[in-house]
Design a protein around this motif. Structure first.
Motif, short mmCIF file in Angstrom:
data_model
loop_
_atom_site.label_atom_id
_atom_site.label_comp_id
_atom_site.label_asym_id
_atom_site.label_seq_id
_atom_site.Cartn_x
_atom_site.Cartn_y
_atom_site.Cartn_z
N GLU A 1 -16.15 38.33 -23.17
CA GLU A 1 -14.74 37.79 -23.34
C GLU A 1 -13.76 38.23 -22.58
N GLY A 2 -13.87 39.59 -22.34
CA GLY A 2 -12.68 40.20 -21.63
C GLY A 2 -11.40 40.14 -22.37
N GLY A 3 -10.23 40.08 -21.26
CA GLY A 3 -8.97 40.02 -22.00
C GLY A 3 -8.08 41.22 -21.66
N ASP A 4 -6.69 41.38 -21.81
CA ASP A 4 -5.90 42.43 -21.59
C ASP A 4 -6.28 43.73 -22.36
N ASP A 5 -6.56 43.54 -23.66
CA ASP A 5 -6.77 44.56 -24.40
C ASP A 5 -7.65 45.57 -23.91
N LEU A 6 -9.15 44.95 -23.20
CA LEU A 6 -10.20 45.46 -22.81
C LEU A 6 -9.76 46.66 -21.68
N THR A 7 -8.53 46.25 -21.00
CA THR A 7 -8.18 47.18 -19.73
C THR A 7 -7.98 48.69 -20.60
N ARG A 8 -7.16 48.44 -21.58
CA ARG A 8 -6.98 49.70 -22.12
C ARG A 8 -8.00 50.33 -22.87
N HIS A 9 -8.77 49.56 -23.45
CA HIS A 9 -10.00 50.24 -24.17
C HIS A 9 -11.36 50.14 -23.56
N ARG A 10 -11.25 49.93 -22.06
CA ARG A 10 -12.40 50.05 -21.36
C ARG A 10 -13.54 51.15 -21.65
N ASP A 11 -13.07 52.22 -21.51
CA ASP A 11 -13.64 53.50 -21.31
C ASP A 11 -14.43 53.77 -22.81
N GLU A 12 -13.59 53.46 -23.99
CA GLU A 12 -14.19 53.37 -25.18
C GLU A 12 -15.62 52.50 -25.38
N LEU A 13 -15.06 51.15 -24.92
CA LEU A 13 -16.13 50.32 -25.12
C LEU A 13 -17.34 50.61 -24.36
N VAL A 14 -17.29 51.00 -22.94
CA VAL A 14 -18.49 51.33 -22.39
C VAL A 14 -19.22 52.62 -22.88
N GLY A 15 -18.53 53.66 -23.45
CA GLY A 15 -19.00 54.70 -24.22
C GLY A 15 -19.83 54.46 -25.31
N GLU A 16 -19.33 53.50 -26.22
CA GLU A 16 -19.92 52.75 -27.41
C GLU A 16 -21.31 52.03 -27.12
N LEU A 17 -21.11 51.13 -25.83
CA LEU A 17 -22.42 50.56 -25.42
C LEU A 17 -23.40 51.34 -25.05
N VAL A 18 -23.01 52.52 -24.20
CA VAL A 18 -24.06 53.41 -23.77
C VAL A 18 -24.74 54.06 -24.92
N ARG A 19 -23.72 54.37 -25.85
CA ARG A 19 -24.28 55.10 -27.15
C ARG A 19 -25.29 54.37 -27.63
N ARG A 20 -25.03 53.04 -28.04
CA ARG A 20 -26.05 52.04 -28.85
C ARG A 20 -27.30 51.90 -27.91
N ARG A 21 -27.38 52.04 -26.40
CA ARG A 21 -28.72 51.99 -25.85
C ARG A 21 -29.45 53.22 -26.21
N VAL A 22 -28.65 54.50 -26.33
CA VAL A 22 -29.53 55.66 -26.44
C VAL A 22 -30.06 55.74 -27.94
N MET A 23 -29.34 55.11 -28.80
CA MET A 23 -29.66 54.97 -30.25
C MET A 23 -30.75 54.21 -30.55
N ARG A 24 -30.69 53.11 -29.77
CA ARG A 24 -31.94 52.21 -29.85
C ARG A 24 -33.25 52.84 -29.46
N LEU A 25 -33.13 53.57 -28.69
CA LEU A 25 -34.38 54.56 -28.13
C LEU A 25 -34.79 55.36 -29.20
N LEU A 26 -33.58 56.12 -29.80
CA LEU A 26 -33.81 57.00 -30.89
C LEU A 26 -34.51 56.52 -32.09
N VAL A 27 -33.96 55.45 -32.40
CA VAL A 27 -34.51 54.60 -33.76
C VAL A 27 -35.98 54.20 -33.54
N ARG A 28 -36.32 53.69 -32.32
CA ARG A 28 -37.66 53.35 -31.71
C ARG A 28 -38.66 54.54 -32.08
#
Ligand SMILES: Cc1cc2nc3c(=O)[nH]c(=O)nc-3n(C[C@H](O)[C@H](O)[C@H](O)COP(=O)(O)OP(=O)(O)OC[C@H]3O[C@@H](n4cnc5c(N)ncnc54)[C@H](O)[C@@H]3O)c2cc1C
Length: 401
Positions: free
Chosen positions: A257-284
């Motif tokens: 969706e993007g938007g202005d808010d994302l500019t401020r929180h881009r690092d956090e969002l990317v960090g969480e998305l990466v963490r989710r991928r790692v967790m998916r492997l851990l769960v598997r």
């Protein structure tokens, strides 16, 4: 071309034979269908024949579930009873107990709860004080339990009680399966900050129970409890993983969706998305290990990591919602639904705000984050244990408030 293992072939054949025998599913209610599924040994496939299984490996369960779902069959409710109490009854119950309790538990006709925690005993569960006093061939149950999920809906409760206060705490416990309709059982729902009342306070005022309600040997309650807790940690971990996948989808959607808010929180969002991928492997990895063996202390790892990261993800989603994230949808705080189907708020139906509040419990339920760290440190990594001064002292002589 890959060749299916004999175990996979057998699972497929059993499901096909069962579905052929059932014929038109529409002529059966969900309860009737689940009863027939139990009788065919396709409920918990790794249980013994006659008690809902056919002695298969736990890894065949997923295949059987998938095949039945693909044929349009109704699934059983994946609750405390199905995931934790049934495996405990299968290991520690007498044939008579297994025959009378497991089928109605699987069909959902009888709901169960797990009454372990007390106002003065949570993390240090073995210090609990609910008393089971022998009285001829019966037991007198007195005391108070708390945080008892679904107790207000339950017909049966698995209750851990102190049967001998004069031996060290772990040795004086016995497990009972108590009929919640007996005189002297009082259940009071407790409302949580989500507005729901999922758990309860339960009082036992001189409840008389027959010795046939005892699960396992007298004084062996801690061994029975460990079976439940190991299943609980691995299953809470699985539940949190489902919630985690849901958060991943919501975060990815926000990214698109993007938007202005994302500019401020881009690092956090990317960090969480990466963490989710790692967790998916851990769960598997955890799921693959769990399929071949009964759950052990390393199940605490998923519980620990997913509990914390689900809180972080839900906090970020509320932050990204801006000012609206501070508003709770009207009506929730006084929500009256107490039925078992009302508790789907962890995932699909819940607002971001509701999930933000519900995930606070993720680092407490099924054992706190600090306790998970202790288990991993001591039982997986082999680090020295905490000093324990009450290990060899009779429970009655241990000071408590
Ligand atoms: C949503 C939900 C559902 C629940 N459902 C059930 C249920 O169905 N049945 C049931 O029996 N219970 C249930 N519980 C209770 C749950 O098991 C307990 O809340 C949990 O074990 C913690 O116990 P406590 O609340 O007494 O906290 P305490 O044990 O008093 O802990 C308080 C704090 O001290 C920390 N702490 C305690 N001991 C140590 C230690 N040795 N080292 C470091 N830190 C420590 C804890 O991590 C925590 O932060 C539920 C809880 C929740 C939140």
């Amino acid at each position: 071309m890959s060749v299916a293992s004999p175990r996979v072939t057998e699972a497929r054949e059993r499901v096909t034979t069962f579905l052929d025998r059932i014929g038109d599913l529409r002529r059966l209610t969900d309860v009737e269908f689940l009863g027939l599924r139990f009788d065919a040994g396709l409920a918990w496939v790794h249980f013994a024949e006659g008690i809902g299984g056919y002695g298969a490996a736990p890894s065949e369960q997923g295949l059987v579930d998938d095949l039945l779902a693909a044929a349009g069959c109704p699934p059983p409710r994946q609750d405390i009873a199905h995931l934790m109490i049934a495996p405990t009854i299968a290991v520690h119950g007498t044939p008579r107990q297994q025959a009378s309790w497991l089928r109605p538990l699987f069909t959902g006709e009888e709901i169960w709860c797990q009454l372990f925690s007390e106002p003065g005993a949570g993390s240090d569960l073995a210090s609990l004080a609910v008393r089971a006093t022998p009285d001829g061939s019966t037991w007198r149950l007195t005391g108070e339990k708390v945080w008892s999920t679904f107790a207000h809906l339950s017909r049966w409760a698995m209750v851990l009680a102190r049967s001998d206060p004069e031996v060290p705490k772990h040795r004086g416990l016995t497990m009972f399966c108590v009929d919640m309709q007996l005189p002297g059982v009082r259940v009071s729902p407790l409302r949580q900050m989500t507005g729901q009342a999922e758990f309860n306070q339960v009082h036992f005022d001189d409840v008389m129970i027959d010795d046939t309600a005892r699960l396992g040997q007298i004084g062996a309650g801690w061994t029975v409890t460990l079976t439940t807790l190991m299943n609980e940690r691995s299953n809470v971990g699985d539940g949190l993983a489902v919630m985690g996948g849901d958060f991943a989808a919501s975060l990815e959607q926000r990214w698109i969706e993007g938007g202005d808010d994302l500019t401020r929180h881009r690092d956090e969002l990317v960090g969480e998305l990466v963490r989710r991928r790692v967790m998916r492997l851990l769960v598997r990895r955890g799921a693959a290990a769990a399929q071949e063996q009964t759950p052990g202390p390393d199940g605490s790892l998923n519980k620990l990591i997913l509990g914390e990261s689900n809180q972080d993800a839900s906090s970020l989603l509320v932050t990204l919602a801006g000012a609206a994230g501070m508003l709770y949808p009207s009506g929730y705080a006084v929500r009256g639904d107490l039925g078992i189907d009302a508790f789907t708020s962890d995932t699909e139906d819940a607002s971001a705000q509701e999930r933000f509040l519900r995930t606070r419990a993720n680092t407490i339920e099924g054992g706190t984050t600090e306790v998970m760290r202790n288990i991993l440190g001591e039982r997986v990594l082999g680090l020295p244990g905490e000093p324990r001064t009450d290990r060899d002292l009779a429970w009655s002589r241990v000071p408590r408030n």
